[in-house]
Write a protein that holds these residues in place. Structure first.
Motif, PDB file in Angstrom:
ATOM      1  N   UNK A  23       5.523  -0.541  11.158  1.00 20.11           N
ATOM      2  CA  UNK A  23       6.826  -1.142  11.465  1.00 20.11           C
ATOM      3  C   UNK A  23       7.635  -1.377  10.197  1.00 20.11           C
ATOM      4  N   UNK A  24       6.937  -1.443   9.049  1.00 14.92           N
ATOM      5  CA  UNK A  24       7.647  -1.591   7.772  1.00 14.92           C
ATOM      6  C   UNK A  24       7.955  -0.227   7.158  1.00 14.92           C
ATOM      7  N   UNK A  25       7.527   0.844   7.836  1.00 13.94           N
ATOM      8  CA  UNK A  25       7.719   2.170   7.284  1.00 13.94           C
ATOM      9  C   UNK A  25       6.843   2.416   6.066  1.00 13.94           C
ATOM     10  N   UNK A  26       5.668   1.790   6.048  1.00 16.43           N
ATOM     11  CA  UNK A  26       4.778   1.902   4.896  1.00 16.43           C
ATOM     12  C   UNK A  26       3.503   2.608   5.326  1.00 16.43           C
ATOM     13  N   UNK A  27       3.013   3.497   4.467  1.00 16.75           N
ATOM     14  CA  UNK A  27       1.726   4.091   4.781  1.00 16.75           C
ATOM     15  C   UNK A  27       0.711   3.576   3.792  1.00 16.75           C
ATOM     16  N   UNK A  28      -0.406   3.120   4.303  1.00 16.79           N
ATOM     17  CA  UNK A  28      -1.368   2.516   3.387  1.00 16.79           C
ATOM     18  C   UNK A  28      -2.780   2.733   3.919  1.00 16.79           C
ATOM     19  N   UNK A  29      -3.699   3.061   2.988  1.00 15.51           N
ATOM     20  CA  UNK A  29      -5.087   3.239   3.377  1.00 15.51           C
ATOM     21  C   UNK A  29      -5.764   1.881   3.268  1.00 15.51           C
ATOM     22  N   UNK A  30      -6.079   1.288   4.420  1.00 17.30           N
ATOM     23  CA  UNK A  30      -6.562  -0.096   4.391  1.00 17.30           C
ATOM     24  C   UNK A  30      -7.931  -0.229   3.731  1.00 17.30           C
ATOM     25  N   UNK A  31      -8.648   0.887   3.577  1.00 13.16           N
ATOM     26  CA  UNK A  31      -9.990   0.771   3.021  1.00 13.16           C
ATOM     27  C   UNK A  31     -10.089   1.072   1.532  1.00 13.16           C
ATOM     28  N   UNK A  32      -8.961   1.390   0.886  1.00 14.00           N
ATOM     29  CA  UNK A  32      -9.081   1.652  -0.547  1.00 14.00           C
ATOM     30  C   UNK A  32      -9.049   0.338  -1.307  1.00 14.00           C
ATOM     31  N   UNK A  33      -9.836   0.255  -2.395  1.00 21.82           N
ATOM     32  CA  UNK A  33      -9.805  -0.964  -3.200  1.00 21.82           C
ATOM     33  C   UNK A  33      -8.438  -1.142  -3.844  1.00 21.82           C
ATOM     34  N   UNK A  34      -7.994  -2.384  -3.939  1.00 17.21           N
ATOM     35  CA  UNK A  34      -6.672  -2.661  -4.504  1.00 17.21           C
ATOM     36  C   UNK A  34      -6.575  -2.166  -5.947  1.00 17.21           C
ATOM     37  N   UNK A  35      -7.724  -2.118  -6.647  1.00 13.43           N
ATOM     38  CA  UNK A  35      -7.718  -1.649  -8.040  1.00 13.43           C
ATOM     39  C   UNK A  35      -7.072  -0.271  -8.170  1.00 13.43           C
ATOM     40  N   UNK A  36      -7.137   0.513  -7.114  1.00 13.18           N
ATOM     41  CA  UNK A  36      -6.612   1.872  -7.207  1.00 13.18           C
ATOM     42  C   UNK A  36      -5.119   1.974  -6.902  1.00 13.18           C
ATOM     43  N   UNK A  37      -4.486   0.849  -6.562  1.00 14.46           N
ATOM     44  CA  UNK A  37      -3.087   0.927  -6.150  1.00 14.46           C
ATOM     45  C   UNK A  37      -2.128   0.700  -7.315  1.00 14.46           C
ATOM     46  N   UNK A  38      -0.959   1.299  -7.207  1.00 14.72           N
ATOM     47  CA  UNK A  38       0.103   1.055  -8.184  1.00 14.72           C
ATOM     48  C   UNK A  38       0.918  -0.169  -7.801  1.00 14.72           C
ATOM     49  N   UNK A  39       1.892  -0.517  -8.639  1.00 12.85           N
ATOM     50  CA  UNK A  39       2.656  -1.750  -8.381  1.00 12.85           C
ATOM     51  C   UNK A  39       3.388  -1.729  -7.049  1.00 12.85           C
ATOM     52  N   UNK A  40       3.919  -0.572  -6.659  1.00 12.14           N
ATOM     53  CA  UNK A  40       4.651  -0.497  -5.398  1.00 12.14           C
ATOM     54  C   UNK A  40       3.749  -0.833  -4.220  1.00 12.14           C
ATOM     55  N   UNK A  41       2.564  -0.187  -4.214  1.00 10.93           N
ATOM     56  CA  UNK A  41       1.618  -0.436  -3.136  1.00 10.93           C
ATOM     57  C   UNK A  41       1.161  -1.893  -3.140  1.00 10.93           C
ATOM     58  N   UNK A  42       0.937  -2.424  -4.334  1.00  9.19           N
ATOM     59  CA  UNK A  42       0.509  -3.827  -4.411  1.00  9.19           C
ATOM     60  C   UNK A  42       1.557  -4.747  -3.801  1.00  9.19           C
ATOM     61  N   UNK A  43       2.822  -4.458  -4.130  1.00 10.49           N
ATOM     62  CA  UNK A  43       3.898  -5.266  -3.571  1.00 10.49           C
ATOM     63  C   UNK A  43       3.897  -5.179  -2.054  1.00 10.49           C
ATOM     64  N   UNK A  44       3.662  -3.985  -1.543  1.00 11.78           N
ATOM     65  CA  UNK A  44       3.634  -3.825  -0.085  1.00 11.78           C
ATOM     66  C   UNK A  44       2.469  -4.592   0.521  1.00 11.78           C
ATOM     67  N   UNK A  45       1.311  -4.555  -0.166  1.00 15.62           N
ATOM     68  CA  UNK A  45       0.163  -5.304   0.343  1.00 15.62           C
ATOM     69  C   UNK A  45       0.494  -6.799   0.392  1.00 15.62           C
ATOM     70  N   UNK A  46       1.145  -7.293  -0.661  1.00 14.14           N
ATOM     71  CA  UNK A  46       1.511  -8.710  -0.676  1.00 14.14           C
ATOM     72  C   UNK A  46       2.420  -9.062   0.510  1.00 14.14           C
ATOM     73  N   UNK A  47       3.358  -8.188   0.793  1.00  5.58           N
ATOM     74  CA  UNK A  47       4.267  -8.465   1.913  1.00  5.58           C
ATOM     75  C   UNK A  47       3.513  -8.409   3.233  1.00  5.58           C
ATOM     76  N   UNK A  48       2.644  -7.392   3.374  1.00  4.78           N
ATOM     77  CA  UNK A  48       1.848  -7.303   4.597  1.00  4.78           C
ATOM     78  C   UNK A  48       0.992  -8.551   4.775  1.00  4.78           C
TER      79      UNK A  48
END
Ligand SMILES: Nc1ncnc2c1ncn2[C@@H]1O[C@H](COP(=O)(O)OP(=O)(O)OP(=O)(O)O)[C@@H](O)[C@H]1O
Ligand SMILES: [Mg+2]
Lengths: 542, 413
Positions: A167-192
């Motif tokens: 619904x946010x128009x975001x694609x994210x692999x819920x099983x990947x460790x956060x260590x592997x994410x960039x700042x954009x993805x991290x920001x999206x995780x925080x919002x989620x």
């Protein structure tokens, strides 16, 4: 999109209290239960005469404000004005020295965030609050886990999160460790994370600094829907256009106290900025520059690969001349971070990199740095600062050699250099001895940018250089970059802020899925055109 | 080639067994895979395994636990005393409580008062060492067979059993066949070795051992499947993030250390009640520290800790049952290292290739040139293996990010 949250509240069965272990094992999902007793007309949040000081500074002085239910209420102010401090007080992260808080008309006292959560408050923090080794899913559900008899129902959680993300128009692999994410993805995780909890009052402290306009639009569309259903949003941002576009009310804070609350219809962007700063805004002169023929950074066929995956950076080539700023547009996570890491020599890559005609493709980070490359990192706290060390030690990082003699650091000179950065970039701090965590977010950013610029690099890799910096200081940082550019600096500018990107760059390239999909002149690049390249909707022949 | 999940575990198990079989047929030495050796290894592994689990629980919740040795000492003493007074089961329960007492001391010091975690652990070890001497003086001196350094012998033991059909256990009075022992005695390639190993794991089992091994699946299930487990791990990964989501980090660290202490205490109880029948000073013999090594070896994961504990237990088991077979162990190590060298070359991993070549050469030299292997050398083998793991896999090790860093409430920046 609300369905995720509705499912969460379903388990509203009361359980007899049998000690705290039992509570953890069988606690009904408490999110959003807090406002059950809300009385119909009371404001969502009332702050009365809040004051909060830290050693040597008064961060909030006698602040009062009222936030009506079902509105988006923006808070703006200069760096260090006290916005985050106020929001942390409201979220129970620390206690005010004096003053009271009322939520839904009832006076509350928050000893810890869990009290605030119980009152239906959720918060996206200015700096990421994520556990690197845990997965995206674990980070999102932590504290509000869907569970039966204490056993986490991961499949249900994954389903809810995926739905919410869609619904946010975001694609994210819920099983990947956060260590592997960039700042954009991290920001999206925080919002989620905060949306997943389905809080009734959302505090968003600069949630959009690294998001591109399309993503911001999607976020606000979602927030609108929530607000229509009765949610209240408190929103901090330095992007004043964004603030004027989405909020119902705007409160301006200056030097720790409120100077007024306005509606977007009453003010222009310029007036708002002047309310924040208390004086006229500096107006930098737009300048055309002389791009010389001398190539300072040359990149040929650069690729960063990961076994079994698409290339993170795919066959990228460009050259930046002396006195030129090359802008990189793109949604965060399309290879910008890996490109910078590869140029710095932190990441293994194929292809060639040359600085001032000297091949550094196989050189170490240190050798590249000595060849004149410098970096403003994507995430100031992860890559740029030692949070518990003093400012002068932080400023010394990366230039130890310059300040060392016979193996000893020349402390006096290092301190003087730090003071120089503090005054030149307007870092708001009592002195250079305070630890880095005591600076406000924007001031941390100024220190990092100032340190990098004071190294007088030949090539600057700048990632979101004004992330979190207020409008006044932003103009000053742009001016610094321009001046250095005129003196021959070559800049690779990664930014999510199109105004910054188009205003500063001499040329713009667009990255999508690791490849450069377009090269434009900033004069032809409308936000719409850039947008369609950034989302892959349009593919141009270069 | 990448194998996943179960297939990979099968290969990881089958290849070493086949290699051992080769070694057995080559050297004519049966002891490496005999059920006696394996049985002894299992008994010796369990205390180490539990010490490793104790370390895992502590570090997962964010606190280093150097004090496991001391908590185990409490376990041996309370276990020995309880078993002597009230029988073996009560003894085991006392051991757990004794260990938890140690865990509580560590928790109060490190979580409540923010004492340096290493210092608190070291102090705990000293406290336990001298404390139990004092208590022995009060409780055991003057009793028949007792003294300052040991308790009187226990009169009953935890029951043992054989698994029916596989290893000849009894079912309702019927003596079932002993298939595995039968197979083991044939001397066939691979099959007899496999049977020897399984027989060692399925006969003459103490319930105390079985319960100890159950800590592995239980730990995995609690920490990785339940709500409280996720919260506990988050306290070790990012207490600040956890607190902003309403997780009570302080409580969870207390909980983690209590479980840690309980496991360490049980490990001590096993030493005093299952592996012997009285408490003796120095019974733990540094196993608490070995447990910490297995925790690192196992990458802070239960199954990995099990692997590490098996390694240490096996080295001890071979030494105990068949000291002469130790030189053949070097032959095994040499062959295994050669296989790893091949794998490293195929994967073009230079570091790993160099390290494993070195190991192969040293082990081959040890096998060929040394007749009488000094005990200190064999005892250090598992440590050496841990070092090799650290050298080759350190990039993939994922310790809890904030283990060892004190957490004060409301200190988020
Ligand atoms: N933990 C702390 N210790 C000491 N001083 C602090 C601490 N946190 C904030 N401050 C000080 O309080 C003041 C207000 O900081 P705050 O983070 O609220 O600013 P802000 O309005 O959020 O600014 P920004 O836009 O840069 O994020 C600053 O002067 C800052 O240095
Ligand atoms: Mg802030």
């Amino acid at each position: 999109m609300r369905c995720g949250c509705v499912a969460l509240c379903r388990g509203g069965v009361t359980v007899p209290q049998r000690g705290w272990v039992w509570q953890y094992l069988s606690m009904p999902d408490s999110a959003a239960n807090g406002s059950a007793s809300a009385n119909g007309t009371a404001p969502a949040v009332e702050l009365h005469n809040i004051s909060k000081g830290f050693p040597g500074v008064v961060a909030n002085r006698d602040i009062s404000m009222t936030v009506e239910r079902g509105t988006i209420h923006a808070i703006v102010g200069e760096n260090g004005a006290g916005k985050s401090t106020l929001m942390k007080t409201l979220y129970g992260l620390h206690q005010p020295d004096s003053g009271t808080i009322a939520v839904n008309g009832t006076e509350v006292e928050f000893g810890s965030p869990s009290d605030a959560i119980d009152s239906g408050i959720g918060m996206v923090h200015q700096h990421f609050m994520l556990a690197d080794n845990l997965t995206v899913l674990e980070n999102i559900i932590l504290g509000a886990e869907p569970a039966t008899g204490g056993v986490i129902d991961s499949r249900e959680a994954a389903r809810q999160i995926t739905e919410l993300a869609r619904s946010l128009g975001v694609e994210i692999d819920v099983n990947s460790p956060v260590a592997e994410l960039g700042v954009g993805q991290r920001q999206r995780v925080e919002i989620l994370k905060v949306l997943y909890r389905g809080a009734k009052t959302l505090i968003l402290d600069e949630p959009t600094a690294v998001l591109v306009p399309q993503e911001v639009d999607e976020l606000f569309e979602n927030l609108r829907r929530l607000v229509d259903a009765g949610t209240t949003v408190l929103f901090i941002s330095h992007k004043l256009d964004e603030v004027l576009a989405v909020s119902n009310r705007i409160t301006v804070i200056r030097q720790g106290t409120t100077v007024g609350t306005v509606t977007p219809a009453e003010v222009t962007r310029r007036q708002l900025a002047e309310m924040m700063v208390g004086s006229d805004l500096p107006q930098p002169e737009p300048r055309t520059s002389e791009v010389s023929d001398r190539v300072r950074l040359e990149v040929k066929n650069l690729s960063v690969s990961r076994p079994g995956r698409r290339d993170l950076v795919h066959d990228v080539s460009f050259a930046i001349h002396s006195g030129e700023i090359l802008g990189v547009a793109g949604v965060e996570g399309n290879g910008q971070f890996e490109l910078c890491s590869a140029l710095l020599g932190r990441e293994h890559s194929n292809g060639t990199v040359a600085i001032d005609g000297k091949d550094v493709s196989h050189a170490s980070v240190r050798d590249r740095k000595n060849a004149g490359i410098a970096y403003v990192p994507f995430d100031r706290q992860r890559e740029g600062l030692m949070l518990t060390s003093s400012l002068w030690e932080n400023n010394l990082l990366g230039q130890e050699e310059k300040f060392t003699k016979y193996g000893f650091v020349n402390v006096a000179a290092a301190r003087a250099a730090c003071r120089e950065v503090i005054s030149r970039f307007g870092v708001l701090t009592p002195n250079e001895d305070v630890p880095a965590f005591a600076l406000s977010g924007g001031n941390q950013q100024k220190l990092v940018v100032g340190r990098t610029m004071s190294m007088n690099p030949a090539v600057l890799l700048a990632a979101h250089p004004t992330r979190g910096i207020d409008v006044g200081a932003q103009a000053a940082v742009w001016e610094e970059i321009r001046t250095a550019r005129d003196a021959g600096l070559a800049v690779l500018l990664v930014s999510a802020d199109l105004e910054e990107l188009l205003g500063l760059s001499d040329r713009v390239i667009v990255m999508f899925e690791g490849s450069v999909v377009a090269e434009l002149s900033p004069r032809d690049a409308t936000p719409e055109l850039l947008g369609s390249y950034m989302t892959g909707a349009k593919v141009a022949a270069r | 080639m990448k194998l996943t999940g179960r297939a990979r575990l099968m290969v990881l198990f089958a290849v070493p067994v086949a290699l051992m079989s080769v070694v057995r047929l080559w050297s004519g030495e049966d002891a490496l895979t005999s059920s006696d050796t394996i049985g002894a290894s299992l008994r010796l592994s369990v205390p180490i395994l539990l010490a490793g689990m104790a370390g895992l629980w502590a570090e997962r919740c964010g606190v280093l636990n150097i004090g496991i040795e001391g908590m185990m000492i409490f376990g041996t003493w309370f276990g020995g005393w309880g078993a002597w007074q009230f029988g073996p089961w009560v003894g085991l329960a006392f051991a757990v409580v004794g260990g938890m007492l140690g865990g509580l001391i560590h928790a109060v010091a490190t979580v409540r008062f923010n004492v340096d975690q290493i210092i608190s652990g070291v102090v705990l070890n000293l406290l336990a060492f001298f404390g139990v001497r004092y208590m022995s003086d009060l409780a055991f001196v003057g009793q028949p067979g007792g003294g300052v350094s040991q308790s009187p012998p226990q009169t009953s033991a935890i029951p043992r059993f054989d698994i029916p059909v596989l290893s000849g256990g009894e079912v309702f009075g019927w003596k079932s066949p002993n298939i595995l022992l039968n197979l083991e005695e044939r001397g066939w390639f691979f099959l007899s070795d496999l049977a020897g190993i399984l027989h060692g794991l399925t006969h003459n089992l103490s319930w105390g051992t079985v319960i100890g091994v159950a800590a592995v699946p239980a730990t995995f299930w609690i920490l990785w499947r339940t709500r409280i487990g996720l919260r506990l791990r988050s306290s070790g990964e990012s207490p600040v993030a956890a607190e902003t989501l309403g997780v009570n980090v302080i409580r969870l660290r207390y909980l983690g250390l209590l479980v840690s202490g309980g496991l360490a205490g049980y490990a001590g109880g096993i030493l005093a009640i299952v592996a012997s029948s009285y408490y003796r000073q120095g019974q733990t013999a540094g196993r608490g520290y070995i447990g910490l090594a297995t925790m690192i070896f196992g990458n802070w994961r239960p199954v990995g800790v099990l692997g590490g504990a098996s390694l240490f237990g096996y080295a001890e088991g071979v030494k105990l049952v068949a000291n002469d077979a130790i030189s053949t162990l070097f032959l095994f190590v040499a062959l295994a290292a050669v296989l790893l060298v091949v794998a490293a070359v195929v994967n073009r991993n230079t570091t790993r290739g160099i390290v494993t070549t070195f190991v192969a050469v040293v082990a081959a030299y040890a096998y060929l040139a040394i007749d009488d292997v000094p005990e200190s050398l064999t005892q250090s083998l598992p440590y050496f293996a841990t070092l090799v793991v650290l050298a080759t896999a350190s990039q993939r090790l994922r310790p809890p990010a904030m283990a060892g860093i004190p957490y004060r409430r409301g200190e988020s920046h």
